[in-house]
Design an enzyme around this catalytic site. Structure first.
Site, mmCIF file in Angstrom:
data_model
loop_
_atom_site.group_PDB
_atom_site.id
_atom_site.type_symbol
_atom_site.label_atom_id
_atom_site.label_comp_id
_atom_site.label_asym_id
_atom_site.label_seq_id
_atom_site.Cartn_x
_atom_site.Cartn_y
_atom_site.Cartn_z
ATOM 1 N N ASN A 48 0.294 -7.623 10.158
ATOM 2 C CA ASN A 48 1.184 -7.981 11.264
ATOM 3 C C ASN A 48 0.411 -8.216 12.565
ATOM 4 O OD1 ASN A 48 3.695 -8.497 12.327
ATOM 5 N ND2 ASN A 48 4.418 -6.368 12.263
ATOM 6 N N HIS A 133 17.129 2.534 7.791
ATOM 7 C CA HIS A 133 16.805 2.709 9.207
ATOM 8 C C HIS A 133 18.048 2.628 10.059
ATOM 9 C CE1 HIS A 133 13.121 1.486 7.273
ATOM 10 N NE2 HIS A 133 12.464 2.001 8.273
ATOM 11 N N ARG A 158 16.237 7.075 8.334
ATOM 12 C CA ARG A 158 15.362 7.307 9.480
ATOM 13 C C ARG A 158 16.155 7.053 10.762
ATOM 14 N NH1 ARG A 158 10.199 3.686 11.360
ATOM 15 N NH2 ARG A 158 11.848 2.630 12.512
ATOM 16 N N TYR A 170 9.894 1.742 20.545
ATOM 17 C CA TYR A 170 9.703 1.426 19.135
ATOM 18 C C TYR A 170 10.942 1.813 18.302
ATOM 19 C CZ TYR A 170 8.655 1.946 14.302
ATOM 20 O OH TYR A 170 8.761 1.852 12.948
ATOM 21 N N ASP A 226 10.212 8.726 13.182
ATOM 22 C CA ASP A 226 8.857 8.199 13.373
ATOM 23 C C ASP A 226 8.473 8.330 14.849
ATOM 24 O OD1 ASP A 226 6.489 6.778 13.351
ATOM 25 O OD2 ASP A 226 7.307 5.026 12.304
ATOM 26 N N HIS A 228 5.559 7.485 15.905
ATOM 27 C CA HIS A 228 4.736 6.284 16.092
ATOM 28 C C HIS A 228 3.473 6.531 16.919
ATOM 29 C CE1 HIS A 228 4.315 1.852 15.790
ATOM 30 N NE2 HIS A 228 5.038 2.071 14.717
ATOM 31 N N GLU A 252 7.121 11.498 11.167
ATOM 32 C CA GLU A 252 6.049 10.550 10.835
ATOM 33 C C GLU A 252 5.140 10.299 12.039
ATOM 34 O OE1 GLU A 252 7.562 6.813 9.452
ATOM 35 O OE2 GLU A 252 5.636 5.810 9.703
ATOM 36 N N GLU A 278 0.303 4.996 7.625
ATOM 37 C CA GLU A 278 0.583 3.568 7.455
ATOM 38 C C GLU A 278 -0.558 2.696 7.979
ATOM 39 O OE1 GLU A 278 4.306 3.351 9.661
ATOM 40 O OE2 GLU A 278 3.292 2.262 11.260
ATOM 41 N N ARG A 299 1.384 7.633 3.663
ATOM 42 C CA ARG A 299 2.242 6.521 4.067
ATOM 43 C C ARG A 299 1.624 5.142 3.874
ATOM 44 N NH1 ARG A 299 6.565 4.946 5.057
ATOM 45 N NH2 ARG A 299 6.558 4.371 7.246
ATOM 46 N N HIS A 328 4.672 2.805 2.998
ATOM 47 C CA HIS A 328 5.128 1.996 4.128
ATOM 48 C C HIS A 328 5.864 0.756 3.606
ATOM 49 C CE1 HIS A 328 3.605 -0.233 7.986
ATOM 50 N NE2 HIS A 328 4.697 0.445 8.240
ATOM 51 N N ASP A 332 7.153 -6.368 7.465
ATOM 52 C CA ASP A 332 5.856 -7.062 7.423
ATOM 53 C C ASP A 332 5.118 -6.828 6.108
ATOM 54 O OD1 ASP A 332 5.830 -4.712 9.537
ATOM 55 O OD2 ASP A 332 3.804 -4.683 8.721
ATOM 56 N N GLU A 355 9.999 3.669 1.805
ATOM 57 C CA GLU A 355 10.643 3.005 2.955
ATOM 58 C C GLU A 355 11.136 1.630 2.509
ATOM 59 O OE1 GLU A 355 8.075 2.169 6.282
ATOM 60 O OE2 GLU A 355 9.767 1.641 7.574
ATOM 61 N N TRP A 418 0.805 2.354 20.919
ATOM 62 C CA TRP A 418 2.141 1.789 20.701
ATOM 63 C C TRP A 418 2.715 2.356 19.426
ATOM 64 C CZ3 TRP A 418 4.034 -1.260 16.639
ATOM 65 C CH2 TRP A 418 5.393 -1.608 16.783
HETATM 66 O O1 KDG Z 1 3.448 -3.733 11.662
HETATM 67 C C1 KDG Z 1 3.727 -2.480 12.204
HETATM 68 C C2 KDG Z 1 5.033 -1.979 11.664
HETATM 69 O O2 KDG Z 1 5.084 -2.174 10.305
HETATM 70 C C3 KDG Z 1 5.224 -0.527 11.958
HETATM 71 O O3 KDG Z 1 5.337 -0.371 13.344
HETATM 72 C C4 KDG Z 1 6.469 -0.001 11.264
HETATM 73 O O4 KDG Z 1 5.972 2.245 11.878
HETATM 74 C C5 KDG Z 1 6.527 1.469 11.129
HETATM 75 C C6 KDG Z 1 7.309 2.018 10.008
HETATM 76 O O5 KDG Z 1 7.282 3.218 9.855
HETATM 77 O O6 KDG Z 1 7.918 1.238 9.292
HETATM 78 MG MG MG Z 2 5.813 4.205 10.937
#
Ligand code: KDG
Ligand code: MG
Length: 418
Positions: A48, A133, A158, A170, A226, A228, A252, A278, A299, A328, A332, A355, A418
């Site tokens: 991605n 989600h 989630r 996010y 998450d 993140h 997560e 991930e 993940r 994951h 994407d 997921e 991020w």
């Molecule tokens: O490309 C990045 C995303 O796939 C990611 O931010 C998604 O954190 C993510 C998740 O748990 O699906």
């Molecule tokens: Mg994630």
């Protein structure tokens, strides 16, 4: 002494390998490998926001090495691409290796006339528990979004929420109560958009949201969240402890895994289950996390961690330490990558959860898929190989256009994870 060499099986010799780039709703890179006998295998190479780097890695450096090789030699090809490049690991390399690996597994299973999971050891279960989600800009929106996910059939959910004082965050969909979770972090633009972040506001807000959700939906519903990668180990420990009463299935990416020792501190303070990985691409990235039992779920995805062959190494090391999987599966990861994950999920013993962020109808115009979704469980289907097809005409209708994941800044302008 000479060793008798088995005669090369000419029909399975690789005739062509094509790198296909398309953008049906979002960008995807796919590798299509074809043997002399015309058997076709697909592999996902989507990274991605850095799609074209993998496309070039494949086109310029990997495809020439594939032509004329025996498609059956999966492990040898994996080792050749891993060791032979000299420069090991990293997302671009491991995505490229993954695409080759999955395409070769697809070919092998199609030649065998079996769904891929049969070659990976056969089914260990009837179907794969998947999580959906939900998100909301406020509590009523979040509750509606959870109900919409339940109506879609999800039995595990989630939960992501806006935070007062943070403009863009996010995981929160623009119109979550519409039913479908259509959040896509990569924005189509020549440069990344910017989002903002405030850790203290997040830590104050999240526990109350999870409490409200638990009160509304009762003790049974598995809930995930998450973070993140945004917290320090100490902040993550504080959050894990604060949300213990709400019994998360997992928390997560509570802190970036770049610093595995940080997870020791988190573990000292909380029993909230932790999922990480991930952005990890190799079994080497997991050594300390697993041997010290610092996490509960791995993940990584087939697409980013060297394919079925690479991810299986992680899964097996995890099993030694009673750690389970939660591959994951955002949009994407293409339908090709998702199908590969489902075949592996069905076969391995230490599955935790998968997921599943459903792809858009536009994506479905390009990728035909056979996996089934019923009773909250996914199944990869019984077609030989992965069970995914690629429509060139539809792909041509949706050209690639640059899209980037956002940047994150604190209120004073400092760049943050991020
Ligand atoms: O490309 C990045 C995303 O796939 C990611 O931010 C998604 O954190 C993510 C998740 O748990 O699906
Ligand atoms: Mg994630």
């Amino acid at each position: 002494m000479t060793l008798d060499q088995p005669a090369p099986s000419r029909g399975s010799t690789i005739r062509s390998a094509e790198v296909l780039v398309t953008g049906p709703g979002r960008n995807f890179v796919t590798l299509r490998v074809t043997t002399q006998d015309g058997v076709v295998g697909l592999g996902d190479a989507t990274l991605n926001g850095r799609e074209l780097a993998v496309a070039s890695y494949l086109q310029d450096h990997v495809v020439p090495m594939l032509i004329g090789r025996d498609a059956h030699r999966i492990e040898d090809t994996w080792q050749m691409l891993h060791r032979g490049a000299y420069w090991r690991r990293g997302p671009v390399t491991m995505c490229a290796i993954a695409a080759v690996d999955v395409a070769l597994w697809d070919i092998k299973a199609r030649i065998a006339g079996l769904p891929l999971y049969q070659l990976l050891g056969g089914a260990s279960r009837e179907g794969i528990m998947a999580y959906g989600h939900a998100s909301g800009r406020d509590l009523p929106e979040l509750m509606d979004s959870i109900r919409a996910q339940q109506a879609e059939g999800f039995r595990s959910i989630r939960v992501q929420t806006s935070v007062p004082g943070v403009d863009k965050i996010y995981g929160v969909s623009a119109a979550p109560s519409s039913g479908t979770y259509d959040y896509e972090p990569a924005q189509r633009a020549p440069l990344p958009v910017e989002e903002d972040w405030d850790t203290r506001a997040y830590l104050r807000h999240l526990p109350g949201v999870l409490e409200a959700v638990r009160n509304e939906f009762g003790p049974e519903l598995p809930l995930l969240h998450d973070a993140h990668h945004r917290l320090t180990p100490n902040e993550a420990a504080r959050l894990g402890r604060a949300v213990e009463p709400y019994d998360l299935f997992w928390l997560e990416d509570c802190t970036p895994a770049d610093n595995p020792e940080g997870l020791r501190l988190v573990r000292q303070h909380t029993t909230t289950p932790l999922a990480i990985g991930e952005v990890l691409t190799s079994v080497w990235d997991y050594r300390q996390l697993l041997s010290e039992q610092l996490i509960d779920y791995v993940r990584s995805s087939v697409t980013h961690a060297g394919g079925i062959t690479g991810l299986r190494r992680i899964v097996d090391l995890a099993a030694l330490h009673q750690v389970r999987t939660g591959f994951h599966g955002p949009t994407d990861v293409s339908p090709v990558g998702m199908a590969a994950a489902l075949h592996l999920d069905l076969a391995i013993h230490n599955l935790g959860i998968q997921e599943y962020m459903q792809h858009s109808a536009l994506t479905g115009e390009v990728f035909g898929q056979t996996f089934r979704w019923s009773g909250g469980l996914l199944h990869p289907g019984e077609e030989p190989g992965l069970g995914v097809t690629y429509d060139d005409d539809a792909a041509d209708r949706h050209p690639y256009s640059a899209a980037y994941l956002p940047l994150n800044r604190l209120k004073d302008g400092t760049i943050h994870d991020w």
